[in-house]
Design a protein around this motif. Structure first.
Motif, mmCIF file in Angstrom:
data_model
loop_
_atom_site.group_PDB
_atom_site.id
_atom_site.type_symbol
_atom_site.label_atom_id
_atom_site.label_comp_id
_atom_site.label_asym_id
_atom_site.label_seq_id
_atom_site.Cartn_x
_atom_site.Cartn_y
_atom_site.Cartn_z
ATOM 1 N N ASP A 1 0.837 -1.215 -0.127
ATOM 2 C CA ASP A 1 0.064 -0.025 0.083
ATOM 3 C C ASP A 1 0.768 1.351 0.064
ATOM 4 O O ASP A 1 2.041 1.261 0.255
ATOM 5 C CB ASP A 1 -0.906 0.111 1.167
ATOM 6 C CG ASP A 1 -1.960 -1.074 1.362
ATOM 7 O OD1 ASP A 1 -2.297 -1.511 0.095
ATOM 8 O OD2 ASP A 1 -2.476 -1.351 2.207
ATOM 9 N N CYS A 2 0.281 2.255 -0.674
ATOM 10 C CA CYS A 2 0.940 3.624 -0.514
ATOM 11 C C CYS A 2 1.170 4.058 1.035
ATOM 12 O O CYS A 2 2.351 4.202 1.506
ATOM 13 C CB CYS A 2 0.123 4.686 -1.284
ATOM 14 S SG CYS A 2 1.216 6.136 -1.871
ATOM 15 N N ASP B 1 1.902 5.989 4.299
ATOM 16 C CA ASP B 1 2.778 6.986 4.642
ATOM 17 C C ASP B 1 4.091 6.958 3.822
ATOM 18 O O ASP B 1 5.062 7.009 4.165
ATOM 19 C CB ASP B 1 3.034 7.256 6.095
ATOM 20 C CG ASP B 1 3.717 8.590 6.327
ATOM 21 O OD1 ASP B 1 3.886 9.433 5.388
ATOM 22 O OD2 ASP B 1 4.328 8.600 7.466
ATOM 23 N N TRP B 2 3.880 7.489 2.239
ATOM 24 C CA TRP B 2 5.054 7.070 1.502
ATOM 25 C C TRP B 2 6.227 7.944 1.738
ATOM 26 O O TRP B 2 7.322 7.480 1.418
ATOM 27 C CB TRP B 2 4.616 7.277 0.076
ATOM 28 C CG TRP B 2 4.133 8.561 -0.189
ATOM 29 C CD1 TRP B 2 2.940 9.110 -0.053
ATOM 30 C CD2 TRP B 2 5.080 9.632 -0.833
ATOM 31 N NE1 TRP B 2 2.907 10.596 -0.404
ATOM 32 C CE2 TRP B 2 4.076 10.609 -0.942
ATOM 33 C CE3 TRP B 2 6.369 9.766 -1.372
ATOM 34 C CZ2 TRP B 2 4.647 11.959 -1.591
ATOM 35 C CZ3 TRP B 2 6.698 10.725 -1.824
ATOM 36 C CH2 TRP B 2 6.066 11.952 -1.992
ATOM 37 N N LYS B 3 6.018 9.091 2.318
ATOM 38 C CA LYS B 3 7.198 10.180 2.607
ATOM 39 C C LYS B 3 8.068 9.519 3.554
ATOM 40 O O LYS B 3 9.194 9.698 3.602
ATOM 41 C CB LYS B 3 6.633 11.539 3.131
ATOM 42 C CG LYS B 3 6.032 12.330 1.798
ATOM 43 C CD LYS B 3 5.540 13.604 2.270
ATOM 44 C CE LYS B 3 5.069 14.485 1.221
ATOM 45 N NZ LYS B 3 4.486 15.764 1.578
ATOM 46 N N ARG C 1 8.992 6.594 3.939
ATOM 47 C CA ARG C 1 9.712 5.322 3.411
ATOM 48 C C ARG C 1 11.326 5.822 2.673
ATOM 49 O O ARG C 1 11.665 4.936 2.281
ATOM 50 C CB ARG C 1 9.024 4.603 2.879
ATOM 51 C CG ARG C 1 7.885 3.982 3.785
ATOM 52 C CD ARG C 1 6.803 3.083 2.884
ATOM 53 N NE ARG C 1 7.486 1.750 2.487
ATOM 54 C CZ ARG C 1 6.680 0.682 2.133
ATOM 55 N NH1 ARG C 1 5.289 0.911 1.970
ATOM 56 N NH2 ARG C 1 7.444 -0.440 1.901
ATOM 57 N N TYR D 1 9.897 3.252 -2.430
ATOM 58 C CA TYR D 1 8.542 3.902 -3.139
ATOM 59 C C TYR D 1 7.667 2.760 -3.475
ATOM 60 O O TYR D 1 8.041 1.906 -4.273
ATOM 61 C CB TYR D 1 8.931 4.709 -4.185
ATOM 62 C CG TYR D 1 8.039 5.488 -4.699
ATOM 63 C CD1 TYR D 1 7.745 6.781 -4.047
ATOM 64 C CD2 TYR D 1 7.193 5.063 -5.544
ATOM 65 C CE1 TYR D 1 6.600 7.590 -4.747
ATOM 66 C CE2 TYR D 1 6.164 5.890 -6.384
ATOM 67 C CZ TYR D 1 6.035 7.077 -5.672
ATOM 68 O OH TYR D 1 4.896 7.985 -6.086
ATOM 69 N N PRO D 2 6.616 2.572 -2.744
ATOM 70 C CA PRO D 2 5.463 1.655 -2.971
ATOM 71 C C PRO D 2 4.998 2.021 -4.631
ATOM 72 O O PRO D 2 4.405 3.194 -4.860
ATOM 73 C CB PRO D 2 4.394 2.032 -1.954
ATOM 74 C CG PRO D 2 5.125 2.707 -0.971
ATOM 75 C CD PRO D 2 6.218 3.558 -1.602
ATOM 76 N N SER D 3 5.044 1.051 -5.372
ATOM 77 C CA SER D 3 4.319 0.953 -6.498
ATOM 78 C C SER D 3 2.959 1.569 -6.734
ATOM 79 O O SER D 3 2.274 1.971 -7.753
ATOM 80 C CB SER D 3 4.454 -0.379 -7.447
ATOM 81 O OG SER D 3 3.737 -1.237 -6.810
ATOM 82 N N CYS E 1 1.611 3.779 -5.056
ATOM 83 C CA CYS E 1 1.504 5.204 -4.881
ATOM 84 C C CYS E 1 1.356 5.886 -6.457
ATOM 85 O O CYS E 1 0.760 7.101 -6.409
ATOM 86 C CB CYS E 1 2.774 5.953 -4.440
ATOM 87 S SG CYS E 1 2.707 5.610 -2.607
ATOM 88 N N ARG E 2 1.501 5.284 -7.538
ATOM 89 C CA ARG E 2 1.533 5.670 -8.807
ATOM 90 C C ARG E 2 2.499 7.096 -8.861
ATOM 91 O O ARG E 2 3.685 7.155 -8.769
ATOM 92 C CB ARG E 2 0.400 5.820 -9.374
ATOM 93 C CG ARG E 2 -0.506 4.783 -9.550
ATOM 94 C CD ARG E 2 0.095 3.551 -9.941
ATOM 95 N NE ARG E 2 0.245 3.772 -11.599
ATOM 96 C CZ ARG E 2 0.868 3.086 -12.501
ATOM 97 N NH1 ARG E 2 1.383 1.928 -12.032
ATOM 98 N NH2 ARG E 2 0.963 3.333 -13.742
ATOM 99 N N LYS F 1 3.282 10.739 -7.069
ATOM 100 C CA LYS F 1 3.534 11.583 -6.137
ATOM 101 C C LYS F 1 4.345 12.783 -6.357
ATOM 102 O O LYS F 1 5.126 12.734 -7.131
ATOM 103 C CB LYS F 1 3.714 10.707 -4.820
ATOM 104 C CG LYS F 1 2.670 9.780 -4.307
ATOM 105 C CD LYS F 1 1.390 10.446 -3.685
ATOM 106 C CE LYS F 1 0.735 9.280 -3.117
ATOM 107 N NZ LYS F 1 -0.804 9.926 -2.882
#
Length: 466
Positions: free
Chosen positions: A210-211, A213-215, A217, A237-239, A241-242, A244
């Motif tokens: 899952d995207c 809290d991508w920042k 990571r 970076y989670p895929s 998220c597409r 960001k």
């Protein structure tokens, strides 16, 4: 006996006024926030006394609600139609499109000079007959005093755009947008504006999941190399998220302004032979182009709707430059605002101003006095411009996701404020019966960030008044 009874009644009224509304108090208790760390003041704009007055004389840290004071002062001192002017000169001779000499840009503090404005200025420069610049680009930024500012001083985040410090020629809010794009199973990172001075090193791993809290990571390292910079991204970076975007301030002011100038100038077909430097506008320089900003009435919408620190600090210094002297300092701005308040009969001895943005551990005011200037603003000729610049709950700005399930949504104009240990909300509420109220709540507590529900409950309570 009659006097005693009257005194008891007065005491009861005072007690009611002093109490935090029960829905607010309940949420504060639920989140472990003592009432003594909260200040609340509520008053109808057409009444002489408050409905709620809880610790309103206690000086409180304000966070970004201090922008309410700076923007109100700006509207009255400069006027809603005030525009910042950026001018372009040359100190040589212009022959057949060739400028034999330096091009001088004189900045006068425009808070919202975007990349598109830079390009429009350069298009006007070409219309003025300039095609080939044989000298340097000279940046005259003396409108504001040049002082050393440690951008990491506030929270050790020197590359956060909210920590950017003023400059009389601040371009594009000093920010670069880094776009993370997943295409064909690969992650690309692009900078906007795309400048040759910014070198991106992508060491991120594209991962599943899952995207979230991508920042948190990813990490970034910014390494200046002369007038250029290396920006390295590491982590995951989670895929999912597409696409960001991460906003960062990575280039120093001069290189950023020059890089944006050169990139746009070359793309327009212009030629440029020299470099850049800071300098003063020389005697006898010939003006080529003038660029006027949006009017202040529009500028403060961006300041308050989105709580932009750099822009309000530019405004704070502009008031100083216009009313005291140039080069302007923050101390000049403090003097101007306090003198203006005094001229209106508003004396706030506890008021501490530093830069007018609330990005400070020292800026403070009482809830009573914040309400006092909000009431004065409501009675001011600039009231329509002032109110329209504030975020509306469940509609826009920093209040877009607040009070969504409340009947008060869309019926208030409120400014938020948040830093570590401080959370505040202040502004105007239009209640269900069509009456206008001033409401202020400030929380200074280690758990201040947990007070948002209590703040929203106050606004809802005011809206529901019988």
């Amino acid at each position: 006996m009659r006097l005693l009874w009257a005194g008891l009644l007065l005491g009861m009224v005072t007690l009611v006024h002093a109490a935090v509304p029960e829905p607010v108090g309940e949420l504060l208790r639920k989140n472990g926030i003592p009432a003594e760390n909260v200040s609340v003041y509520v008053q109808r704009v057409d009444q002489p006394s408050p409905l709620v007055d809880h610790q309103s004389d206690r000086p409180m840290k304000t966070a970004s609600t201090m922008k309410l004071l700076s923007t109100y002062a700006g509207l009255e001192l400069l006027g809603p139609a005030y525009r910042w002017r950026t001018e372009v000169y040359h100190d040589g001779r212009l022959e057949n499109g060739v400028l034999h000499g330096n091009l001088i840009i004189q900045g006068r503090g425009d808070p919202y000079l975007l990349a598109a404005d830079m390009r429009a200025m350069l298009e006007d420069l070409q219309l003025a007959g300039v095609e080939d610049i044989r000298g340097d680009i000279v940046l005259d930024t003396r409108y504001f005093a040049r002082r050393y500012h440690d951008a990491a001083e506030f929270d050790d985040k020197p590359h956060a755009p909210y920590n950017a410090v003023p400059n009389a020629f601040a371009v594009n809010i000093k920010s670069t947008s880094f776009h993370f794009l997943v295409e064909g199973g690969k992650l690309n990172i692009e900078a906007d504006p795309e400048l040759p001075e910014i070198h991106i090193h992508n060491q991120l791993n594209l991962v599943r999941g899952d995207c979230g809290d991508w920042k948190s990571r990813l990490q970034f390292v910014v390494e200046p190399v002369g007038d250029e910079v290396n920006v390295t991204f590491r982590g995951e970076y989670p895929s999912a998220c597409r696409g960001k975007t991460l906003e960062l301030k990575v280039l120093e002011d001069g290189p950023y302004a020059y890089g944006l100038f050169r990139s746009n100038w070359l793309s327009l077909g212009g030629k440029l032979r020299g470099g850049w430097r800071y300098g003063a506008l020389p005697e006898g320089a010939q003006r080529l182009v003038t660029h006027d900003s949006q009017p202040l009435s529009e500028i403060i919408r961006t300041i308050n709707k989105y709580s932009n620190n750099l822009m309000v600090r530019q405004l704070f210094l502009t008031m100083a430059a216009e009313r005291v002297a140039s080069p302007a300092t923050e101390a000049d701005g403090v003097h101007v605002v306090k003198a203006w308040l005094a001229s209106k009969g508003l004396h706030f001895p506890e008021l501490i101003l530093e830069n007018g943005s609330g990005l400070s551990r020292d800026e403070q005011i009482t809830a009573r006095h914040m309400a006092a200037f909000l009431l004065a603003a409501y009675a001011s000729p600039v009231m329509p411009e002032y109110l329209s610049a504030l975020p509306i709950p469940s509609v826009d700005g920093t209040m877009a996701n607040r009070l969504r399930n409340s009947q008060a949504r869309g019926s208030a104009h409120l400014k938020t404020g948040t830093i570590n240990g401080v959370s505040a909300l202040a502004g105007y509420v239009h209640d269900r019966r069509g009456r206008r109220w001033v409401a202020v709540i400030m929380v200074n507590d280690p758990k201040a960030s947990a007070s948002r529900a209590a703040q929203d409950a106050l606004i809802d309570w005011v809206y529901q008044q019988p």
